[in-house]
Write a protein that holds these residues in place. Structure first.
Motif: not given
Length: 438
Positions: A353-358, A381-382, A387-388, A394-395
Motif C-alpha cells: 500500500a506504500g506511503k499512505p499505509l506507512l 523497531v515498530a 515500513r516492510v 512506494l508513492s
C-alpha cells in the motif's frame, strides 16, 4: 530429593493396583501433566539401586517387588534387548515388551535401524519409509544455526534430485524450534561482520523459499514452542500438521528486531494481500493493523487453534491432539499431496500500500509512545516493521514480488542490528529470558 523419593514410593506401592504396566503410569504423567519422563523412567535416570538405598536410609518404605527386582540382578525398570524396549512387570516378576503405538513414528528407532541418511551436530535427514524424507532439527534448544540451514539445503537437494516424493519437517524434541541462535547473531553484530550476517540471512530466506516453491510437497509438523524462524519454516510449507499444544509466534521485536526469514512478508501476503485480492476496494489499514499488532507485540498463540486466529495457521492446516501421532499424520499427508502437488506460481502477489499505509501505521506508533505504552526504541523497531508491511515508501499502492519484500526485511533487520539498543535487548534476553524495554 526426599519429595521425589516419596513420589517414587507412592507410585511403586500403587502401580500393581491401578495399571497393567508401568508404562501406563509413566504415560499418565507425561501426557496428563506434560512431564518429560514419568516416575519410573525418572527413577531409572537416577539409578534404581542407588535411590533405593538412600530411601531406606530415610525410612521410606518400598513394596517388596522393587527389592525382588533388584535381587534378581535387574537394575532398571526399562531395558533394551535385541533392539526392543522391555519393561518390568511387578505382577509376573519378569520383563515384557513395551507396547508400541502403531500411529507413532520414532525417529530414534529409525536411527537405530540405519535410516539416518545425513547428520551434523544440529540436524539430520531420515528415511520415514514410503519414499518420504524427514528433516529433523536437534540443535541445542532446537535453535536455528548455520548447521541447521546447511542440512535444510541438503534436504532440498535430496528432495529435488532424489527418489523422495515429499518432505516432513519435524522432530521429537521438547520444542519444534525456538528461532535463531541469538548468540551467533549478537556476536557477529558486535564484530561488525555485516556481510556475513547479510549472507546468513539470505541463506535462511532462500531455504524457506525453497520449501515454499518445492516441486514436491513439504509438510511441517510443529509442536511446543514454534517461534521466530521456526514459525517462518511452517509459514512457508505446503501444509502444516500442528500439535494442539503448539505455541507459535514471530517474537523478534522482543529483541529489537523484525522477522526477516520471510515472516513479515508472509503475514503481509496472508493477512493483507489475500483479502485485498478478493475485495480490491477494501481499506488495507484494517488488515494491516492486525498483522502489525501480531508482530509488533510479539504475540504467541496459546494453542494451535489460537495460531489460526492470529494468522499463523489456516483452516486447511491440520491440528492433531496426540503429539505422538504428529509425524505419522504428516507423513500420510505428504503421500496424499504428492500425486497432485503443484508449487505456487509466484509473481507479484503481495499488496504494497506504500506511503499512505506507512503514514497511518506510524501515527498509531506515535500515539502509543505519547500514551506511554511504547518506549522511544519500541517506536524505532515498530517503524521498521511498518515500513516492510507497507512495502516500503512506494508513492502509490501496487502489487510486488516476494523477493522485493524479502529485500525490505533484510534491510530492516540489518539496520536494527547496527543499533546498540538492539544488542542490549538480545543480551538481556540471553541473560534473563525476559525482554528489555530500553
Amino acid at each position: 530429593m526426599p519429595a521425589t523419593y516419596g513420589i517414587h514410593s507412592c507410585t511403586a506401592w500403587r502401580a500393581p493396583e491401578i495399571a497393567h504396566s508401568l508404562v501406563d503410569i509413566d504415560h499418565a504423567m507425561e501426557w496428563g501433566f506434560g512431564h518429560q519422563a514419568g516416575p519410573f523412567r525418572t527413577w531409572d535416570m537416577l539409578g534404581v539401586a542407588e535411590t533405593v538405598e538412600q530411601m531406606e536410609q530415610l525410612g521410606i518404605a518400598l513394596p517388596s517387588w522393587v527389592h525382588e527386582m533388584l535381587s534378581k540382578g535387574n537394575t532398571s525398570f526399562y531395558k533394551k534387548e535385541n533392539g526392543q524396549e522391555l519393561v518390568y512387570n511387578p505382577t509376573t516378576g519378569s520383563y515384557e515388551p513395551v507396547r508400541t503405538d502403531p500411529e507413532r513414528i520414532s525417529l530414534d528407532a529409525l536411527r537405530e535401524a540405519g535410516k539416518e541418511i545425513a547428520r551434523n551436530d544440529s540436524a539430520s535427514l531420515l528415511d520415514l519409509g514410503d519414499e518420504v524424507l524427514c528433516f529433523e532439527i536437534h540443535s541445542k534448544a532446537s535453535a536455528i544455526d548455520a548447521a541447521v540451514v546447511e542440512m535444510g539445503k541438503r534436504a532440498l537437494s535430496e528432495l529435488e534430485g532424489g527418489r523422495w516424493v515429499g518432505l516432513v519437517i519435524g522432530n521429537e524434541a521438547r520444542n519444534f524450534c525456538v528461532g535463531a541462535n541469538l548468540v551467533g547473531v549478537a556476536t557477529a553484530a558486535q564484530q561488525e561482520q555485516w556481510e556475513q550476517l547479510r549472507q546468513m540471512l539470505k541463506e535462511f530466506q532462500n531455504l524457506v523459499m525453497g520449501f515454499r516453491f518445492s516441486s514436491k510437497p513439504v509438510v511441517t509438523a510443529p509442536h511446543g514452542q514454534t517461534l521466530g524462524g521456526g514459525a517462518e519454516i511452517a509459514l512457508h510449507s505446503a501444509q502444516v500438521v500442528a500439535a494442539a499444544e503448539t505455541y507459535m509466534g514471530l517474537v523478534e521485536t522482543a529483541v529489537g528486531l523484525i522477522p526477516a526469514g520471510g515472516g513479515t512478508k508472509e503475514m503481509a501476503r496472508r493477512i493483507i494481500s489475500r483479502p485485498i485480492a478478493i475485495s480490491p476496494n477494501a481499506p488495507p489499514l484494517l488488515f494491516a493493523e492486525k498483522a502489525f499488532e501480531t508482530i509488533a507485540q510479539a504475540k504467541v498463540s496459546g494453542s494451535a487453534l489460537e495460531a489460526r486466529m492470529l494468522g499463523f495457521l489456516t483452516e486447511e492446516n491440520i491440528i492433531v491432539m496426540n503429539p505422538d501421532h504428529l509425524l505419522a499424520v504428516a507423513k500420510r499427508l505428504v503421500l496424499d499431496l504428492a500425486e497432485n502437488h503443484r508449487p505456487p506460481e509466484g509473481g507479484k502477489d503481495i499488496y504494497a500500500a506504500g506511503k499512505p499505509l506507512l503514514a497511518a501505521l506510524e501515527i498509531g506508533v506515535q500515539h502509543l509512545q505519547w500514551a506511554g505504552y511504547a518506549t522511544e526504541y519500541d517506536g524505532v523497531v515498530a517503524r521498521q516493521l511498518a515500513r516492510v508491511l507497507s512495502g516500503g515508501e512506494l508513492s502509490a499502492p501496487q502489487w510486488v514480488s516476494e523477493e522485493y519484500m524479502l529485500t525490505l526485511e533484510q534491510e530492516a533487520f540489518l539496520s536494527l542490528l547496527h543499533n546498540q539498543k538492539t544488542i542490549e535487548r538480545i543480551q538481556a534476553m540471553l541473560a534473563t529470558g525476559k525482554p528489555l524495554r530500553n
